[in-house]
Design a protein around this motif. Structure first.
Motif, PDB file in Angstrom:
ATOM      1  N   CYS A 289       0.789  -1.215  -0.169  1.00  0.00           N
ATOM      2  CA  CYS A 289      -0.213   0.005   0.190  1.00  0.00           C
ATOM      3  C   CYS A 289       1.072   1.234   0.090  1.00  0.00           C
ATOM      4  O   CYS A 289       0.632   2.190  -0.712  1.00  0.00           O
ATOM      5  CB  CYS A 289      -0.719  -0.068   1.240  1.00  0.00           C
ATOM      6  SG  CYS A 289      -2.107  -1.215   1.357  1.00  0.00           S
ATOM      7  N   GLY A 290       1.917   1.128   0.602  1.00  0.00           N
ATOM      8  CA  GLY A 290       2.836   2.613   0.788  1.00  0.00           C
ATOM      9  C   GLY A 290       3.472   2.495  -0.412  1.00  0.00           C
ATOM     10  O   GLY A 290       3.751   3.789  -1.033  1.00  0.00           O
ATOM     11  N   ILE A 291       3.929   1.571  -1.290  1.00  0.00           N
ATOM     12  CA  ILE A 291       4.544   1.589  -2.601  1.00  0.00           C
ATOM     13  C   ILE A 291       3.588   2.283  -3.710  1.00  0.00           C
ATOM     14  O   ILE A 291       3.929   3.059  -4.358  1.00  0.00           O
ATOM     15  CB  ILE A 291       5.065   0.191  -3.250  1.00  0.00           C
ATOM     16  CG1 ILE A 291       6.284  -0.402  -1.937  1.00  0.00           C
ATOM     17  CG2 ILE A 291       5.628   0.385  -4.471  1.00  0.00           C
ATOM     18  CD1 ILE A 291       6.657  -1.428  -2.176  1.00  0.00           C
ATOM     19  N   ARG A 292       2.564   1.670  -3.340  1.00  0.00           N
ATOM     20  CA  ARG A 292       1.395   2.094  -4.285  1.00  0.00           C
ATOM     21  C   ARG A 292       0.915   3.391  -4.043  1.00  0.00           C
ATOM     22  O   ARG A 292       0.888   4.204  -4.956  1.00  0.00           O
ATOM     23  CB  ARG A 292      -0.083   1.306  -4.187  1.00  0.00           C
ATOM     24  CG  ARG A 292      -0.964   1.493  -5.164  1.00  0.00           C
ATOM     25  CD  ARG A 292      -2.239   0.581  -5.106  1.00  0.00           C
ATOM     26  NE  ARG A 292      -2.743   0.575  -3.774  1.00  0.00           N
ATOM     27  CZ  ARG A 292      -3.782  -0.458  -3.356  1.00  0.00           C
ATOM     28  NH1 ARG A 292      -4.323  -1.314  -4.194  1.00  0.00           N
ATOM     29  NH2 ARG A 292      -4.085  -0.300  -1.986  1.00  0.00           N
ATOM     30  N   THR A 293       0.992   4.051  -2.851  1.00  0.00           N
ATOM     31  CA  THR A 293       0.763   5.443  -2.577  1.00  0.00           C
ATOM     32  C   THR A 293       1.604   6.289  -3.245  1.00  0.00           C
ATOM     33  O   THR A 293       1.531   7.566  -3.768  1.00  0.00           O
ATOM     34  CB  THR A 293       0.606   5.586  -1.076  1.00  0.00           C
ATOM     35  OG1 THR A 293      -0.555   4.736  -0.556  1.00  0.00           O
ATOM     36  CG2 THR A 293       0.308   7.075  -0.744  1.00  0.00           C
ATOM     37  N   ALA A 294       2.968   5.800  -3.098  1.00  0.00           N
ATOM     38  CA  ALA A 294       4.191   6.588  -3.577  1.00  0.00           C
ATOM     39  C   ALA A 294       4.032   6.774  -5.128  1.00  0.00           C
ATOM     40  O   ALA A 294       4.267   7.753  -5.818  1.00  0.00           O
ATOM     41  CB  ALA A 294       5.501   5.987  -3.176  1.00  0.00           C
ATOM     42  N   ALA A 295       3.704   5.488  -5.762  1.00  0.00           N
ATOM     43  CA  ALA A 295       3.747   5.697  -7.090  1.00  0.00           C
ATOM     44  C   ALA A 295       2.654   6.323  -7.743  1.00  0.00           C
ATOM     45  O   ALA A 295       2.633   6.743  -8.969  1.00  0.00           O
ATOM     46  CB  ALA A 295       3.482   4.165  -7.854  1.00  0.00           C
ATOM     47  N   ARG A 296       1.530   6.417  -6.992  1.00  0.00           N
ATOM     48  CA  ARG A 296       0.323   7.272  -7.506  1.00  0.00           C
ATOM     49  C   ARG A 296       0.411   8.884  -7.131  1.00  0.00           C
ATOM     50  O   ARG A 296      -0.515   9.618  -7.734  1.00  0.00           O
ATOM     51  CB  ARG A 296      -0.894   6.537  -6.897  1.00  0.00           C
ATOM     52  CG  ARG A 296      -1.348   5.457  -7.309  1.00  0.00           C
ATOM     53  CD  ARG A 296      -2.454   4.682  -6.871  1.00  0.00           C
ATOM     54  NE  ARG A 296      -2.854   3.504  -7.351  1.00  0.00           N
ATOM     55  CZ  ARG A 296      -4.017   2.930  -6.984  1.00  0.00           C
ATOM     56  NH1 ARG A 296      -4.854   3.574  -5.924  1.00  0.00           N
ATOM     57  NH2 ARG A 296      -4.713   1.653  -7.524  1.00  0.00           N
ATOM     58  N   SER A 297       1.301   9.149  -6.240  1.00  0.00           N
ATOM     59  CA  SER A 297       1.522  10.356  -5.992  1.00  0.00           C
ATOM     60  C   SER A 297       1.868  11.477  -7.047  1.00  0.00           C
ATOM     61  O   SER A 297       2.412  11.006  -8.200  1.00  0.00           O
ATOM     62  CB  SER A 297       2.533  10.614  -4.979  1.00  0.00           C
ATOM     63  OG  SER A 297       2.580  12.078  -4.425  1.00  0.00           O
ATOM     64  N   LYS A 298       1.231  12.608  -7.154  1.00  0.00           N
ATOM     65  CA  LYS A 298       1.421  13.328  -8.357  1.00  0.00           C
ATOM     66  C   LYS A 298       2.365  14.468  -8.007  1.00  0.00           C
ATOM     67  O   LYS A 298       2.587  15.591  -8.934  1.00  0.00           O
ATOM     68  CB  LYS A 298      -0.199  13.988  -8.685  1.00  0.00           C
ATOM     69  CG  LYS A 298      -1.021  12.974  -9.030  1.00  0.00           C
ATOM     70  CD  LYS A 298      -0.247  12.263 -10.451  1.00  0.00           C
ATOM     71  CE  LYS A 298      -1.318  11.190 -11.182  1.00  0.00           C
ATOM     72  NZ  LYS A 298      -0.872  10.695 -12.198  1.00  0.00           N
ATOM     73  N   ASP A 299       3.071  14.703  -6.754  1.00  0.00           N
ATOM     74  CA  ASP A 299       4.016  15.603  -6.604  1.00  0.00           C
ATOM     75  C   ASP A 299       5.304  14.931  -5.960  1.00  0.00           C
ATOM     76  O   ASP A 299       5.171  13.750  -5.328  1.00  0.00           O
ATOM     77  CB  ASP A 299       3.532  16.617  -5.697  1.00  0.00           C
ATOM     78  CG  ASP A 299       3.114  16.129  -4.180  1.00  0.00           C
ATOM     79  OD1 ASP A 299       3.977  16.170  -3.339  1.00  0.00           O
ATOM     80  OD2 ASP A 299       2.087  15.409  -4.195  1.00  0.00           O
ATOM     81  N   LEU A 300       6.394  15.425  -6.350  1.00  0.00           N
ATOM     82  CA  LEU A 300       7.322  14.777  -5.906  1.00  0.00           C
ATOM     83  C   LEU A 300       7.938  14.398  -4.260  1.00  0.00           C
ATOM     84  O   LEU A 300       8.238  13.667  -3.861  1.00  0.00           O
ATOM     85  CB  LEU A 300       8.773  15.482  -6.539  1.00  0.00           C
ATOM     86  CG  LEU A 300      10.233  14.977  -6.333  1.00  0.00           C
ATOM     87  CD1 LEU A 300      10.137  13.203  -7.011  1.00  0.00           C
ATOM     88  CD2 LEU A 300      11.150  15.643  -7.017  1.00  0.00           C
ATOM     89  N   PHE A 301       7.265  15.660  -3.699  1.00  0.00           N
ATOM     90  CA  PHE A 301       7.473  15.452  -2.125  1.00  0.00           C
ATOM     91  C   PHE A 301       6.595  14.352  -1.620  1.00  0.00           C
ATOM     92  O   PHE A 301       7.011  13.859  -0.739  1.00  0.00           O
ATOM     93  CB  PHE A 301       6.990  17.078  -1.525  1.00  0.00           C
ATOM     94  CG  PHE A 301       6.913  16.961   0.075  1.00  0.00           C
ATOM     95  CD1 PHE A 301       8.086  16.759   0.656  1.00  0.00           C
ATOM     96  CD2 PHE A 301       5.893  16.995   0.709  1.00  0.00           C
ATOM     97  CE1 PHE A 301       8.239  16.779   1.978  1.00  0.00           C
ATOM     98  CE2 PHE A 301       5.662  17.108   2.087  1.00  0.00           C
ATOM     99  CZ  PHE A 301       6.952  16.956   2.706  1.00  0.00           C
ATOM    100  N   GLY A 302       5.497  14.364  -2.178  1.00  0.00           N
ATOM    101  CA  GLY A 302       4.530  13.360  -1.712  1.00  0.00           C
ATOM    102  C   GLY A 302       4.912  11.830  -2.012  1.00  0.00           C
ATOM    103  O   GLY A 302       5.090  10.937  -1.316  1.00  0.00           O
ATOM    104  N   PHE A 303       5.623  11.680  -3.014  1.00  0.00           N
ATOM    105  CA  PHE A 303       6.343  10.367  -3.628  1.00  0.00           C
ATOM    106  C   PHE A 303       7.377  10.220  -2.554  1.00  0.00           C
ATOM    107  O   PHE A 303       7.662   8.863  -2.197  1.00  0.00           O
ATOM    108  CB  PHE A 303       6.797  10.532  -5.066  1.00  0.00           C
ATOM    109  CG  PHE A 303       7.839   9.628  -5.504  1.00  0.00           C
ATOM    110  CD1 PHE A 303       7.314   8.248  -5.940  1.00  0.00           C
ATOM    111  CD2 PHE A 303       9.128   9.787  -5.508  1.00  0.00           C
ATOM    112  CE1 PHE A 303       8.124   7.325  -6.230  1.00  0.00           C
ATOM    113  CE2 PHE A 303      10.173   8.664  -6.001  1.00  0.00           C
ATOM    114  CZ  PHE A 303       9.670   7.441  -6.386  1.00  0.00           C
ATOM    115  N   LEU A 304       8.283  11.065  -2.496  1.00  0.00           N
ATOM    116  CA  LEU A 304       9.548  10.808  -1.717  1.00  0.00           C
ATOM    117  C   LEU A 304       9.220  10.450  -0.209  1.00  0.00           C
ATOM    118  O   LEU A 304       9.825   9.701   0.672  1.00  0.00           O
ATOM    119  CB  LEU A 304      10.579  12.086  -1.775  1.00  0.00           C
ATOM    120  CG  LEU A 304      11.305  12.147  -3.323  1.00  0.00           C
ATOM    121  CD1 LEU A 304      11.979  13.226  -3.254  1.00  0.00           C
ATOM    122  CD2 LEU A 304      11.988  11.038  -3.418  1.00  0.00           C
TER     123      LEU A 304
END
Length: 368
Positions: A289-304
């Motif tokens: 779920c964490g990996i999926r959340t990072a992958a779907r994030s539309k901003d770099l800060f959210g992804f990182l």
């Protein structure tokens, strides 16, 4: 901010389920020792339950706090982390236990700064790298992240706490990679980091003894090899389906730190191989779920940030499992959300609240 239903509801649900199971297992693993030492079989369980309640409240609170505002708190997050770690070395403030000073003594309460520093570093690194992604292509641009991670690692290893130091070091390397560091610059960090591990082991005699115990625990069955042998006894005694909840034998002061670093051994004994597989399936789902959340994030800060939080959890789960099973040398690293320890439990649950918050913004552009 979004509603609760907008995000990946599995994140808070799985977090609460694992943490609640942790409270149960802390009681099971510690009841005998707590009764013998403190005259209260629920001594550790009550502390864990308090951490569970506070962690749940904290997780819900940060779920409604716009995670993008954390980007402005990068220096505060780093500063608080460094100050708390430094305060440990003030005489009378840092609490020593088993030769290590890892806790700040606040009377009836204690705080473990290294558990806070992991997430402070994630916020700082994610914020810095997302502000100007292009600077991560140069070695000079990487220096602030290296300095922050290296400084935290230095303070943690001085406690001493090599296990958390290695976790933060792995976290730093992984986040630099995700942040866009060039391969050649990446090697400048990776090679010295790998070379530092044997040096750190050789610097402390007890670490060498642990390494020898890992290679042949039966060479010192009453010394350094004792804990690993007792852990393997517990796992072996559990068989396929376990001896049943509350029926562990190793928790009767045979297995040291049964309620903390080696609680997985008690879980394996009471629920067997099948129970451990189910536990790691649930933990793996939370990581997914964490990996999926990072992958779907539309901003770099959210992804990182999502990647960093997921990495903190995943690294500790994997290392703890490897230690308990005798796959790598013994090291004092708790199983997140399950092992006894209020600071770790509260901040891990809160970090999952941030992860859930990020999942609510999937498919949306971040505001300016």
């Amino acid at each position: 901010m979004g509603k609760m239903s907008d995000g990946d509801i599995l994140i808070p649900v799985l977090t609460v389920l694992i943490a609640a199971f942790g409270v149960l297992m802390v009681y099971s693993a510690s009841s005998y020792t707590a009764e013998a030492t403190y005259g209260d079989a629920f001594f550790f369980a009550k502390k864990q339950l308090l951490g569970f309640v506070l962690g749940t409240v904290g997780m819900i609170a940060v779920s409604f706090f716009p995670y993008t505002k954390l980007q402005k708190l990068k220096w505060a997050a780093l500063g608080v982390s460094v100050v708390l770690l430094a305060v440990l070395f003030i005489p009378g403030v840092g609490k020593e236990n088993y030769g290590a000073t890892r806790w700040i003594n606040l009377g009836p309460l204690t705080i473990q700064p290294s558990e806070i520093a992991k997430y402070g570093f994630v916020i700082f690194a994610a914020s810095y790298m997302s502000e100007k992604p292009e600077r991560m292509k140069t070695f000079v641009g990487m220096l602030p992240v290296l300095g922050a991670g290296g400084g935290i690692c230095l303070l943690v290893i001085l406690e001493p706490n090599m296990s958390i130091t290695m976790c933060i070091g792995l976290l730093m390397i992984a986040m630099l990679f995700l942040g866009g560091a060039k391969f050649k610059n990446f090697l400048f960090i990776l090679i010295p980091a790998l070379l530092a591990v044997p040096v750190l082991i050789a610097m402390e005699p007890y670490r060498l003894k642990r390494l020898y115990a890992f290679i042949d625990p039966w060479a010192s069955p009453q010394g350094e090899g004792y804990q690993l042998i007792q852990s393997l006894y517990a796992l072996g005694n559990g068989g396929w389906f376990g001896v049943g909840l509350f029926h562990s034998r190793q928790k009767y002061r045979f297995l040291p730190f049964a309620e903390s670093d080696f609680i997985l051994s008690v879980i394996g004994e009471e629920f067997g191989f099948i129970g451990v597989v189910i536990l790691f399936a649930v933990s793996g789902l939370l990581i997914y779920c964490g990996i999926r959340t990072a992958a779907r994030s539309k901003d770099l800060f959210g992804f990182l940030t999502a990647s960093g939080i997921t990495l903190v959890y995943a690294i500790q789960v994997v290392i703890n499992a490897l230690v308990v099973s005798g796959s790598i040398p013994p090291t004092g690293l708790p199983l997140p959300l399950i092992s006894s320890g209020n600071t770790a439990l509260i901040f891990t649950m809160m970090s999952m609240g941030i992860l859930f918050n990020i999942s609510k913004r999937k498919g949306k552009a971040s505001p300016d």
